[in-house]
Design a protein around this motif. Structure first.
Motif, PDB file in Angstrom:
ATOM      1  N   LEU A 114      42.296  30.274  42.160  1.00 23.12           N
ATOM      2  CA  LEU A 114      41.056  29.564  41.850  1.00 23.12           C
ATOM      3  C   LEU A 114      39.876  30.190  42.593  1.00 23.12           C
ATOM      4  N   ILE A 115      40.073  30.511  43.867  1.00 25.63           N
ATOM      5  CA  ILE A 115      39.016  31.167  44.650  1.00 25.63           C
ATOM      6  C   ILE A 115      38.643  32.503  44.004  1.00 25.63           C
ATOM      7  N   LEU A 116      39.636  33.267  43.620  1.00 29.23           N
ATOM      8  CA  LEU A 116      39.392  34.558  42.988  1.00 29.23           C
ATOM      9  C   LEU A 116      38.651  34.397  41.663  1.00 29.23           C
ATOM     10  N   PHE A 117      39.035  33.414  40.873  1.00 27.11           N
ATOM     11  CA  PHE A 117      38.385  33.171  39.583  1.00 27.11           C
ATOM     12  C   PHE A 117      36.925  32.774  39.774  1.00 27.11           C
ATOM     13  N   VAL A 118      36.663  31.814  40.644  1.00 29.14           N
ATOM     14  CA  VAL A 118      35.284  31.344  40.879  1.00 29.14           C
ATOM     15  C   VAL A 118      34.438  32.477  41.454  1.00 29.14           C
ATOM     16  N   ALA A 119      34.983  33.219  42.419  1.00 30.46           N
ATOM     17  CA  ALA A 119      34.249  34.347  42.995  1.00 30.46           C
ATOM     18  C   ALA A 119      33.950  35.396  41.928  1.00 30.46           C
ATOM     19  N   GLY A 120      34.897  35.645  41.032  1.00 26.13           N
ATOM     20  CA  GLY A 120      34.686  36.612  39.962  1.00 26.13           C
ATOM     21  C   GLY A 120      33.588  36.192  39.004  1.00 26.13           C
ATOM     22  N   VAL A 121      33.569  34.923  38.629  1.00 29.57           N
ATOM     23  CA  VAL A 121      32.518  34.416  37.734  1.00 29.57           C
ATOM     24  C   VAL A 121      31.160  34.515  38.417  1.00 29.57           C
ATOM     25  N   LEU A 122      31.070  34.105  39.675  1.00 25.44           N
ATOM     26  CA  LEU A 122      29.809  34.183  40.403  1.00 25.44           C
ATOM     27  C   LEU A 122      29.350  35.634  40.586  1.00 25.44           C
ATOM     28  N   ALA A 123      30.277  36.534  40.857  1.00 21.43           N
ATOM     29  CA  ALA A 123      29.937  37.949  41.007  1.00 21.43           C
ATOM     30  C   ALA A 123      29.438  38.528  39.687  1.00 21.43           C
TER      31      ALA A 123
ATOM     32  N   ALA B  74      30.639  43.471  42.073  1.00 21.48           N
ATOM     33  CA  ALA B  74      31.946  43.979  42.495  1.00 21.48           C
ATOM     34  C   ALA B  74      31.974  44.246  43.994  1.00 21.48           C
ATOM     35  N   LEU B  75      30.855  44.724  44.544  1.00 20.93           N
ATOM     36  CA  LEU B  75      30.821  44.957  45.988  1.00 20.93           C
ATOM     37  C   LEU B  75      30.954  43.655  46.768  1.00 20.93           C
ATOM     38  N   VAL B  76      30.415  42.578  46.228  1.00 24.85           N
ATOM     39  CA  VAL B  76      30.557  41.271  46.864  1.00 24.85           C
ATOM     40  C   VAL B  76      32.025  40.836  46.844  1.00 24.85           C
ATOM     41  N   LEU B  77      32.724  41.213  45.791  1.00 23.75           N
ATOM     42  CA  LEU B  77      34.129  40.825  45.652  1.00 23.75           C
ATOM     43  C   LEU B  77      35.093  41.620  46.534  1.00 23.75           C
ATOM     44  N   VAL B  78      34.677  42.796  46.992  1.00 22.94           N
ATOM     45  CA  VAL B  78      35.587  43.653  47.766  1.00 22.94           C
ATOM     46  C   VAL B  78      36.225  42.906  48.931  1.00 22.94           C
ATOM     47  N   PRO B  79      35.463  42.262  49.816  1.00 23.74           N
ATOM     48  CA  PRO B  79      36.138  41.581  50.944  1.00 23.74           C
ATOM     49  C   PRO B  79      37.000  40.407  50.504  1.00 23.74           C
ATOM     50  N   ILE B  80      36.610  39.716  49.436  1.00 21.03           N
ATOM     51  CA  ILE B  80      37.394  38.565  48.967  1.00 21.03           C
ATOM     52  C   ILE B  80      38.732  39.029  48.406  1.00 21.03           C
ATOM     53  N   VAL B  81      38.690  40.069  47.575  1.00 19.67           N
ATOM     54  CA  VAL B  81      39.935  40.595  46.993  1.00 19.67           C
ATOM     55  C   VAL B  81      40.799  41.221  48.084  1.00 19.67           C
ATOM     56  N   ASN B  82      40.174  41.930  49.037  1.00 19.06           N
ATOM     57  CA  ASN B  82      40.941  42.478  50.173  1.00 19.06           C
ATOM     58  C   ASN B  82      41.682  41.365  50.903  1.00 19.06           C
TER      59      ASN B  82
ATOM     60  N   ASN C 260      45.390  46.639  46.421  1.00 16.42           N
ATOM     61  CA  ASN C 260      45.190  46.047  45.090  1.00 16.42           C
ATOM     62  C   ASN C 260      43.717  45.897  44.720  1.00 16.42           C
ATOM     63  N   THR C 261      42.828  46.112  45.657  1.00 16.29           N
ATOM     64  CA  THR C 261      41.406  45.844  45.421  1.00 16.29           C
ATOM     65  C   THR C 261      40.808  46.728  44.342  1.00 16.29           C
ATOM     66  N   ALA C 262      40.925  48.043  44.458  1.00 14.36           N
ATOM     67  CA  ALA C 262      40.299  48.944  43.486  1.00 14.36           C
ATOM     68  C   ALA C 262      40.806  48.710  42.059  1.00 14.36           C
ATOM     69  N   PRO C 263      42.130  48.608  41.827  1.00 14.33           N
ATOM     70  CA  PRO C 263      42.570  48.367  40.448  1.00 14.33           C
ATOM     71  C   PRO C 263      42.064  47.040  39.883  1.00 14.33           C
ATOM     72  N   ILE C 264      42.023  46.005  40.704  1.00 16.13           N
ATOM     73  CA  ILE C 264      41.578  44.696  40.214  1.00 16.13           C
ATOM     74  C   ILE C 264      40.084  44.726  39.899  1.00 16.13           C
ATOM     75  N   LEU C 265      39.289  45.317  40.779  1.00 19.48           N
ATOM     76  CA  LEU C 265      37.850  45.395  40.531  1.00 19.48           C
ATOM     77  C   LEU C 265      37.537  46.270  39.326  1.00 19.48           C
ATOM     78  N   ASN C 266      38.254  47.385  39.175  1.00 16.69           N
ATOM     79  CA  ASN C 266      38.044  48.239  38.002  1.00 16.69           C
ATOM     80  C   ASN C 266      38.398  47.505  36.707  1.00 16.69           C
ATOM     81  N   LEU C 267      39.462  46.734  36.721  1.00 14.94           N
ATOM     82  CA  LEU C 267      39.842  45.958  35.538  1.00 14.94           C
ATOM     83  C   LEU C 267      38.786  44.902  35.228  1.00 14.94           C
ATOM     84  N   GLY C 268      38.322  44.195  36.247  1.00 14.42           N
ATOM     85  CA  GLY C 268      37.285  43.181  36.035  1.00 14.42           C
ATOM     86  C   GLY C 268      35.995  43.772  35.496  1.00 14.42           C
ATOM     87  N   THR C 269      35.608  44.918  36.019  1.00 15.39           N
ATOM     88  CA  THR C 269      34.407  45.598  35.538  1.00 15.39           C
ATOM     89  C   THR C 269      34.582  46.027  34.087  1.00 15.39           C
ATOM     90  N   PHE C 270      35.743  46.550  33.773  1.00 14.75           N
ATOM     91  CA  PHE C 270      36.033  46.985  32.404  1.00 14.75           C
ATOM     92  C   PHE C 270      35.947  45.813  31.427  1.00 14.75           C
TER      93      PHE C 270
END
Length: 189
Positions: free
Chosen positions: A17-26, A38-46, A53-63
């Motif tokens: 849930l935290i990841l989902f809400v942070a992703g929507v806000l980002a 995506a830069l805001v999400l880096v520390p949260i995903v880390n 897992n951070t780079a693959p997840i952020l790249n997928l979200g950006t895509f």
């Protein structure tokens, strides 16, 4: 990326849930401000999923988020920059993917953060329109470098802003330009 499917069912509801809400806000932040989500999400995903897992997840979200922004900003895209940037960025995405599979380069995030902070000084808090001359063809080597680093780190959109501004684009243009210029290389990551 096969590891993503394996650990996803094991995650608890609250971190998801935290990841989902942070992703929507980002996504909202990135769309409104011209990048940085995506830069805001880096520390949260880390923190939630680990550095590897951070780079693959952020790249997928950006895509996944790219098509909506591409449609919104279509008429503002400077296509000449895309033609300079895209071929080298495609090669950079492949090279970055290879490096990502071979090494752990999480220390690069520190260098990117220092560069982003330096842009505030370069433009003297918005009082200077251009801090250096940047010709359109310079986007060829820049595309290669930024694509490699973006694949390794997972978030480099704002790094391009000073280069867009120094080619003479309006201050609003970087957000629209990034939507197109990153689309093809992002799809290859």
């Amino acid at each position: 990326m096969g590891g993503l499917i394996e650990w996803l069912p094991e995650m608890e509801f609250v971190p998801l849930l935290i990841l989902f809400v942070a992703g929507v806000l980002a996504f909202i932040l990135s769309t409104i401000s011209g990048g940085g989500g995506a830069l805001v999400l880096v520390p949260i995903v880390n923190w939630l999923l680990g550095v590897s897992n951070t780079a693959p997840i952020l790249n997928l979200g950006t895509f996944l988020g790219r098509p909506a922004r591409l449609i919104i900003f279509w008429k503002y895209i400077h296509w000449r920059l895309c033609f300079y940037y895209a071929p080298a960025a495609i090669i950079g995405a492949w090279v970055g993917s290879w490096f990502f599979a071979q090494t752990n380069l999480s220390f690069l995030q520190i260098f990117v953060a220092l560069f982003l902070i330096s842009t505030i000084v370069q433009f003297r808090l918005g009082k200077v329109k251009r801090s250096f001359i940047f010709k359109e063809w310079y986007f060829i080597p820049l595309g290669l470098i930024v694509s490699i680093l973006g694949t390794l780190i997972g978030a480099l959109g704002p790094v391009l802003n000073p280069f867009y501004l120094n080619t003479g684009l309006d201050k609003e243009a970087p957000s629209q330009q990034k939507q197109q210029i990153h689309s093809l290389p992002e799809s290859l990551k």
